[in-house]
Design a protein around this motif. Structure first.
Motif, PDB file in Angstrom:
ATOM      1  N   VAL A 151      18.950  60.336  38.838  1.00 55.43           N
ATOM      2  CA  VAL A 151      17.470  59.924  38.224  1.00 55.43           C
ATOM      3  C   VAL A 151      16.558  59.437  39.257  1.00 55.43           C
ATOM      4  O   VAL A 151      15.290  59.899  39.623  1.00 55.43           O
ATOM      5  N   LEU A 152      16.918  58.370  40.231  1.00 56.81           N
ATOM      6  CA  LEU A 152      16.100  57.674  41.259  1.00 56.81           C
ATOM      7  C   LEU A 152      15.622  58.952  42.329  1.00 56.81           C
ATOM      8  O   LEU A 152      14.515  58.923  42.809  1.00 56.81           O
ATOM      9  N   LEU A 153      16.676  59.729  42.570  1.00 56.02           N
ATOM     10  CA  LEU A 153      16.522  60.606  43.860  1.00 56.02           C
ATOM     11  C   LEU A 153      15.514  61.794  43.187  1.00 56.02           C
ATOM     12  O   LEU A 153      14.506  62.112  43.778  1.00 56.02           O
ATOM     13  N   ILE A 154      15.679  62.113  42.090  1.00 57.48           N
ATOM     14  CA  ILE A 154      14.640  63.169  41.396  1.00 57.48           C
ATOM     15  C   ILE A 154      13.488  62.339  41.245  1.00 57.48           C
ATOM     16  O   ILE A 154      12.076  63.072  41.359  1.00 57.48           O
ATOM     17  N   THR A 155      13.167  61.338  40.909  1.00 57.21           N
ATOM     18  CA  THR A 155      12.045  60.385  40.603  1.00 57.21           C
ATOM     19  C   THR A 155      11.233  60.365  42.228  1.00 57.21           C
ATOM     20  O   THR A 155      10.272  60.905  42.439  1.00 57.21           O
ATOM     21  N   VAL A 156      12.038  59.922  43.237  1.00 54.95           N
ATOM     22  CA  VAL A 156      11.403  60.029  44.507  1.00 54.95           C
ATOM     23  C   VAL A 156      10.894  61.446  44.938  1.00 54.95           C
ATOM     24  O   VAL A 156       9.911  61.633  45.681  1.00 54.95           O
ATOM     25  N   MET A 157      11.749  62.477  44.643  1.00 60.93           N
ATOM     26  CA  MET A 157      11.242  63.765  45.169  1.00 60.93           C
ATOM     27  C   MET A 157       9.990  64.113  44.650  1.00 60.93           C
ATOM     28  O   MET A 157       9.108  64.693  45.099  1.00 60.93           O
ATOM     29  N   PHE A 158      10.004  64.034  43.073  1.00 64.41           N
ATOM     30  CA  PHE A 158       8.869  64.415  42.398  1.00 64.41           C
ATOM     31  C   PHE A 158       7.674  63.723  42.550  1.00 64.41           C
ATOM     32  O   PHE A 158       6.486  64.000  42.631  1.00 64.41           O
ATOM     33  N   GLY A 159       8.080  62.326  42.806  1.00 66.25           N
ATOM     34  CA  GLY A 159       6.788  61.444  43.162  1.00 66.25           C
ATOM     35  C   GLY A 159       5.966  61.487  44.587  1.00 66.25           C
ATOM     36  O   GLY A 159       4.886  61.452  44.459  1.00 66.25           O
ATOM     37  N   ALA A 160       6.895  62.151  45.152  1.00 62.23           N
ATOM     38  CA  ALA A 160       6.347  62.584  46.506  1.00 62.23           C
ATOM     39  C   ALA A 160       5.630  63.806  46.420  1.00 62.23           C
ATOM     40  O   ALA A 160       4.392  63.877  47.104  1.00 62.23           O
ATOM     41  N   LYS A 161       5.922  64.655  45.572  1.00 61.71           N
ATOM     42  CA  LYS A 161       5.047  65.873  45.334  1.00 61.71           C
ATOM     43  C   LYS A 161       3.746  65.683  44.522  1.00 61.71           C
ATOM     44  O   LYS A 161       2.809  66.106  44.977  1.00 61.71           O
ATOM     45  N   ILE A 162       4.065  64.534  43.672  1.00 63.11           N
ATOM     46  CA  ILE A 162       2.743  64.216  42.924  1.00 63.11           C
ATOM     47  C   ILE A 162       1.621  63.704  43.979  1.00 63.11           C
ATOM     48  O   ILE A 162       0.409  64.010  43.825  1.00 63.11           O
ATOM     49  N   ILE A 163       2.104  62.856  44.818  1.00 60.02           N
ATOM     50  CA  ILE A 163       1.125  62.129  45.686  1.00 60.02           C
ATOM     51  C   ILE A 163       0.890  62.974  46.743  1.00 60.02           C
ATOM     52  O   ILE A 163       0.332  62.588  48.012  1.00 60.02           O
ATOM     53  N   LYS A 164       1.506  64.429  46.978  1.00 60.45           N
ATOM     54  CA  LYS A 164       1.129  65.346  47.905  1.00 60.45           C
ATOM     55  C   LYS A 164       1.550  64.742  49.350  1.00 60.45           C
ATOM     56  O   LYS A 164       1.154  65.101  50.374  1.00 60.45           O
ATOM     57  N   LYS A 165       2.759  64.300  49.349  1.00 59.40           N
ATOM     58  CA  LYS A 165       3.489  63.807  50.661  1.00 59.40           C
ATOM     59  C   LYS A 165       4.749  64.600  50.512  1.00 59.40           C
ATOM     60  O   LYS A 165       5.278  65.003  49.404  1.00 59.40           O
ATOM     61  N   ARG A 166       5.328  65.097  51.854  1.00 58.62           N
ATOM     62  CA  ARG A 166       6.464  65.829  51.970  1.00 58.62           C
ATOM     63  C   ARG A 166       7.548  64.764  52.388  1.00 58.62           C
ATOM     64  O   ARG A 166       7.470  63.990  53.333  1.00 58.62           O
TER      65      ARG A 166
END
Length: 186
Positions: A151-166
């Motif tokens: 869950v934490l990894l998925i959150t980090v991954m989608f959080g990065a997409k939300i703030i438009k960071k790769r």
């Protein structure tokens, strides 16, 4: 006999796997389990180790499995068997690349293969996540720690997409290693 089994098993993987190592994992899993070289849990751990060590995952897996089954010679034979088909195919493709590259049918096949490979990689990821978070052996059990990490990894991954960071794959591996140390170390 084990040498012949390693050669045939990893030639099979090298000949019939497309899309790199992640696409080959289901095939490697089937071959390893059919020959009885490892159980599913040990193979899952080896996949994780192969991802975190330098080099191609498929080669790392072949080397480790060959080594664990037949020592140094087994590692060499398994590694050469898994890379030989790709090497030979690449030599042949490079010889006729100019002609094939412009052919519309070849381009259509390549586009079709791309979507198949995405599906295989996605299925492998889902399988590994479910297999690590839930045990369906004798009695069903839930690995809360693995679920927290997922869950934490998925959150980090989608959080990065939300703030438009790769976020790079290497960074995700480092984050998951740190989470594993913290969560399993407690």
């Amino acid at each position: 006999m084990i040498y012949l089994e390693l050669i045939l098993g990893f030639l099979h993987v090298g000949c019939f796997s497309f899309g790199g190592a992640y696409g080959a994992i289901p095939l490697i899993r089937d071959i390893v389990l059919s020959y009885g070289w490892m159980n599913d849990e040990t193979l899952t751990y080896m996949i994780a180790i192969s991802e975190s060590t330098p080099g191609p995952i498929m080669v790392n897996l072949a080397t480790y499995i060959g080594s664990s089954q037949a020592g140094f010679l087994g590692a060499v034979l398994a590694t050469l068997s898994v890379i030989s088909p790709s090497f030979i195919i690449m030599l042949l493709v490079m010889a006729v690349l100019k002609t094939l590259q412009k052919n519309k049918y070849v381009q259509a096949v390549m586009r079709g293969l791309k979507s198949c490979i995405i599906g295989i990689i996605l299925a492998t990821g889902v399988y590994m996540t479910i297999n690590n978070c839930f045990s369906f052996a004798e009695s069903a059990s839930v690995n809360i720690r693995a679920i927290i990490i997922a869950v934490l990894l998925i959150t980090v991954m989608f959080g990065a997409k939300i703030i438009k960071k790769r976020i790079s794959s290497i960074m995700l591996i480092v984050i998951s290693a740190c989470l594993g140390i913290v969560i399993y170390g407690i």
